[in-house]
Design an enzyme around this catalytic site. Structure first.
Site, PDB file in Angstrom:
ATOM      1  N   SER A   1       4.439   2.964   7.941  1.00 24.25           N
ATOM      2  CA  SER A   1       4.223   1.543   7.070  1.00 24.25           C
ATOM      3  C   SER A   1       5.401   1.514   6.170  1.00 24.25           C
ATOM      4  O   SER A   1       6.190   2.297   5.489  1.00 24.25           O
ATOM      5  CB  SER A   1       3.175   1.967   6.189  1.00 24.25           C
ATOM      6  OG  SER A   1       1.887   2.152   6.935  1.00 24.25           O
TER       7      SER A   1
ATOM      8  N   ASP B   1       0.433  -7.521   1.566  1.00 24.39           N
ATOM      9  CA  ASP B   1       0.730  -6.107   1.513  1.00 24.39           C
ATOM     10  C   ASP B   1       2.239  -5.981   1.536  1.00 24.39           C
ATOM     11  O   ASP B   1       2.714  -5.156   2.518  1.00 24.39           O
ATOM     12  CB  ASP B   1      -0.078  -5.402   2.850  1.00 24.39           C
ATOM     13  CG  ASP B   1      -0.098  -3.999   2.848  1.00 24.39           C
ATOM     14  OD1 ASP B   1       0.580  -3.421   1.715  1.00 24.39           O
ATOM     15  OD2 ASP B   1      -0.749  -3.193   3.486  1.00 24.39           O
TER      16      ASP B   1
ATOM     17  N   HIS C   1       1.070  -1.130  -0.078  1.00 23.67           N
ATOM     18  CA  HIS C   1      -0.041  -0.061  -0.062  1.00 23.67           C
ATOM     19  C   HIS C   1       0.937   1.389  -0.149  1.00 23.67           C
ATOM     20  O   HIS C   1       0.423   2.405  -0.346  1.00 23.67           O
ATOM     21  CB  HIS C   1      -1.102   0.020   1.092  1.00 23.67           C
ATOM     22  CG  HIS C   1      -0.475   0.222   2.431  1.00 23.67           C
ATOM     23  ND1 HIS C   1      -0.199  -0.538   3.586  1.00 23.67           N
ATOM     24  CD2 HIS C   1      -0.078   1.406   3.030  1.00 23.67           C
ATOM     25  CE1 HIS C   1       0.325  -0.079   4.529  1.00 23.67           C
ATOM     26  NE2 HIS C   1       0.453   1.297   4.325  1.00 23.67           N
TER      27      HIS C   1
END
Length: 351
Positions: free
Chosen positions: A202, A119, A88
């Site tokens: 992230s 992911d 992402h």
């Protein structure tokens, strides 16, 4: 910025020190408040030194990744310029600017491949500099609850930031939202942590005090009762062993060839009953030669149970599959033209 779903505050790690009290004239153990304070101070210094040592060793392996629309983090995987991050974070981009924690001008990078089901993604520097420092990835099977961890990344655009907490659970199966940049994936075996994970963290590093990456921070929890509000102190990281296995496949083959995750080989959509309640996962298409096809399932069948797990939604089917391994033989119960049927299906590999 890269999507995470909460704004968390750093947790606090506590160090408990036991001292042995002595009677008057006893054999040399510290018993006065002053002596106890010295012992506590010494222990606190040791912990502080361990934190600083880990930051010194690992932070140079954590990079900032910038696209035209997003910002996130990544971890240097090898000296050839391969960097692992979240799918992402890269989104639909194929080219990136990478800033090293050691400074210097941003470097250009290209997408190698992305694997949204976990992911994960790998990007590669077009001209890797000398002295690039890969991270050391731990065996995440040895991660235990209570371990002190540091989260390193670029939260809210604040480059090379570090927060701290503990491992608060392991083996979590977590579903991402598809909104706000998420992949919508259901991911098994995640590491839960109290270390703050904010937008921009992230793809960074969750690190133990042995200077090893134990996970890739990916998302933070939300409390459904608070709408989009944060559930403070609960974040999740992809386990390092999974990250290493998938990254190595992407680097070698340009794609994931064996994810270690089970698949039916179907495309599905949710259906509801006459009361508008979720009632199963209807098969839109069956992959030719896939697990479902070999088990006799067809387009239009509505899956209602996988093994002993009731299936009411697409997400419940994904979660049930996430708990199983390729090669497992499992009964699949489904409705076909008003009749209930069951087939034995040997699950294939996702990827």
């Amino acid at each position: 910025m890269s999507r995470t779903r909460t704004l968390l505050l750093p947790g606090a790690a506590a160090l408990a020190l036991a001292t042995t009290a002595c009677s008057s004239g006893g054999g040399g153990h510290p018993s006065s408040p002053e002596a106890n304070s010295l012992v506590a101070a010494s222990g606190g210094t040791d912990l502080q030194n361990a934190y600083q040592n880990t930051v010194k060793h690992v932070l140079p392996s954590v990079v900032q990744i910038t696209t035209e629309q997003d910002l996130g983090s990544g971890v240097v995987f090898d000296t050839k310029g391969d960097i692992v991050t979240n799918a992402h974070v890269v989104g639909n981009a194929t080219s990136f600017q990478v800033s090293l924690a050691t400074g210097g001008s941003p470097l250009k990078a290209k997408l190698v491949s992305s694997f949204p089901a976990n992911d994960l993604a790998v990007i590669k520097l077009t001209s890797p500099p000398k002295g690039l420092k890969p991270a050391d990835f731990a065996d995440s099977g040895k991660v235990s609850v209570g371990q002190i961890v540091l989260a390193m990344g670029n939260p809210l655009g604040l480059s090379s930031s570090v927060t701290q907490g503990i491992v608060s659970a392991t083996g979590r199966t977590v579903s991402e939202g598809a909104s706000g940049g998420g992949t919508g994936a259901t991911i098994p075996d995640m590491v839960q942590t109290s270390a703050a994970i904010n937008p921009g963290n992230s793809g960074g590093a969750l690190v133990n005090l042995d200077n090893q990456v134990i996970g890739i921070p990916t998302l933070a929890a939300t409390d459904p009762q608070l709408g989009s509000g944060a559930a403070p102190g609960i974040g999740f990281a992809l386990p390092s062993s999974t990250v290493k296995r998938i990254a190595e496949q992407i680097i070698k083959n340009g794609k994931v060839t064996d994810s270690g995750r089970a698949a039916l080989g179907v495309t599905v959509r949710g259906v509801v009953d006459e009361n508008q309640q979720p009632a199963g996962a209807a098969i839109v298409s069956v992959q030719k030669g896939g697990a479902a096809a070999k088990g006799g399932l067809q387009d239009g069948d509505v899956i209602t149970k996988l093994g002993n797990t009731p299936i009411t939604t697409v997400q419940s089917l994904t979660a049930a599959l996430a708990a199983l391994k390729p090669g497992t033989k499992v009964p699949v119960t489904y409705d076909r033209g008003g009749a209930t049927k069951t087939s034995q299906v040997t699950l294939a590999s996702l990827g």
